[in-house]
Design a protein around this motif. Structure first.
Motif, short mmCIF file in Angstrom:
data_model
loop_
_atom_site.label_atom_id
_atom_site.label_comp_id
_atom_site.label_asym_id
_atom_site.label_seq_id
_atom_site.Cartn_x
_atom_site.Cartn_y
_atom_site.Cartn_z
N ASP A 29 68.62 19.47 135.66
CA ASP A 29 67.88 19.62 134.41
C ASP A 29 68.33 20.91 133.71
O ASP A 29 67.71 21.96 133.85
CB ASP A 29 66.37 19.66 134.75
N THR A 30 69.46 20.80 132.99
CA THR A 30 69.99 21.97 132.28
C THR A 30 70.67 21.51 131.01
O THR A 30 70.85 20.31 130.79
CB THR A 30 70.97 22.77 133.17
N THR A 31 71.03 22.48 130.18
CA THR A 31 71.77 22.15 128.96
C THR A 31 72.90 23.16 128.78
O THR A 31 72.82 24.30 129.26
CB THR A 31 70.86 22.26 127.70
N ASP A 32 73.92 22.71 128.06
CA ASP A 32 75.02 23.61 127.71
C ASP A 32 74.45 24.83 126.99
O ASP A 32 74.84 25.96 127.25
CB ASP A 32 76.01 22.85 126.82
N GLU A 33 73.48 24.58 126.11
CA GLU A 33 72.90 25.66 125.30
C GLU A 33 72.23 26.73 126.19
O GLU A 33 72.42 27.92 125.99
CB GLU A 33 71.89 25.06 124.32
N TRP A 34 71.46 26.26 127.21
CA TRP A 34 70.80 27.22 128.12
C TRP A 34 71.85 28.06 128.84
O TRP A 34 71.77 29.30 128.90
CB TRP A 34 69.90 26.50 129.14
N ILE A 35 72.87 27.39 129.36
CA ILE A 35 73.88 28.11 130.16
C ILE A 35 74.61 29.13 129.28
O ILE A 35 74.77 30.30 129.67
CB ILE A 35 74.88 27.13 130.83
N VAL A 36 75.00 28.71 128.07
CA VAL A 36 75.75 29.62 127.20
C VAL A 36 74.86 30.80 126.77
O VAL A 36 75.29 31.96 126.84
CB VAL A 36 76.31 28.87 125.96
#
Ligand code: UT7
Length: 324
Positions: A29-36
């Motif tokens: 449960d993650t997103t590219d946006e969160w990681i970046v």
């Protein structure tokens, strides 16, 4: 006259497979946006199934030797900083020694997790200034993808695989701050913080290699404070200050840590080599990878004053000041 350990060559190797943040969106449960936004990481490399840490290390070593213009026989010692060795023993360093066809000298691994390369540089420097070795190949190589829990979104998105290496050589110098080579080192550890970042397995406990566990938030707070302090101390020992720094080449764990540390050191981000977006956190490999990429990009040039700093499991941390 002073003996300094001068960088004669640098090189790196990254496994072919590039894993973008989107790959994790399908698994946790993650997103590219969160990681970046939270880390600055956009992609990382993962080693192929049949690719081990020593394979990465050998390729980085060959690149560094080529850059130095010397054959492997010109090296007296090999240190590999790694927490993800191919086997419990022998050391990755002796495997690299064998693969490079070196039959003299000595080779050993250094385990200080993400601070491993800084520890290895400091130890290589000690071997050189004490006259025990004339040339030392210092490698950081990791396959952290092998110890990640791909169900833990708090850790699996952060790490990557890779290797970097430098050839350090003894050189006569004036003993001033203008000398090329390693000018100061500063190492620390505090074993009270074991629970913040560890692997939950090992030879004498579970008999397995285990998986990485981290209290990211707590490590983050330690990192910002301790990295700026150790960098200041190393600069002080060298008789220099933040104003003299051409490049900070930090451990690449999180862009927010890198930025906050540079701010505390009063060094602008234009003077920081950043590779975390492309490599993620490659533990002991991150600093030599960044040195090699920084040189390739034309950022790092002969005579530049560089500060490296890193922190990792233990906790163990430290800094090295060197003139390229
Ligand atoms: O190289 C060794 C040294 N290691 C480091 O330097 C790492 C240091 N730590 C960090 O870089 C950061 O602490 C992390 C990137 C690991 C985490 O960032 P953070 O801003 O400290 O987030 P957090 O741990 O405080 O978590 C905030 C929220 C939590 O949700 P709730 O409890 O607020 O609902 C986490 O569960 O973000 C959540 N979260 C995620 N959300 C989406 C944690 N990981 C993820 C994720 N995707 N991958």
């Amino acid at each position: 006259m002073t003996i300094r350990a001068v960088v004669r060559g640098v090189g790196h190797y990254l496994p072919e497979r590039v894993v973008p943040n989107a790959w994790f969106e399908e698994r946790v449960d993650t997103t590219d946006e969160w990681i970046v936004t939270r880390t600055g990481i956009e992609r990382r490399h993962f080693a192929a199934e049949n690719e081990a840490t020593s394979d990465l290390a050998v390729k980085a070593a060959e690149a560094a030797l080529k850059d130095a213009g010397i054959g492997a026989e010109g090296v007296d010692a090999i240190i590999v900083a790694t927490s993800t060795p191919d086997f419990t023993f022998p050391s990755v360093a002796t495997m690299v020694q064998g693969r490079l066809g070196l039959t003299h000298g000595f080779a050993f691994d250094m385990q200080a997790v993400c601070a491993g390369f800084v520890y290895a540089l400091a130890n290589a420097n000690a071997l050189i200034v004490s006259g025990q070795a004339g040339r030392v190949l210092v490698i950081g190589a990791e396959t952290f993808s092998r110890i990640l829990d791909f169900e833990d979104r708090g850790t699996c998105v952060l790490f990557g695989d890779g290797a970097g290496a430098v050839v350090l050589e003894a050189d006569k110098a004036a003993g001033t701050t203008s000398d090329r080579g390693i000018l100061a080192t500063d190492l620390h550890s505090d074993g009270r913080h074991r629970e913040l970042l560890y692997v939950d397995g090992g030879v004498s406990t579970t008999g397995t290699s285990g998986r990485l566990r981290m209290q990211g938030n707590a490590v983050f707070r330690h990192a910002v404070e301790k990295l700026a302090n150790t960098a200041h101390t190393a600069l002080d020992k060298a008789g220099l200050s933040g104003a003299d720094v051409d490049w900070i080449v930090p451990h690449q764990a999180n862009l927010r840590i890198i930025t906050a540390t540079a701010q505390r050191m009063q060094v602008p981000m234009e003077k920081v080599v950043v590779t975390v977006q492309d490599h993620g956190n490659t533990s002991a490999a991150s600093i030599p990878l960044a040195l090699s990429v920084g040189k390739e990009r034309g950022q790092i040039k002969t005579g530049d004053l560089i500060v490296t700093e890193a922190i990792g499991g233990g906790l163990a941390w430290g800094s090295v000041v060197l003139r390229w």
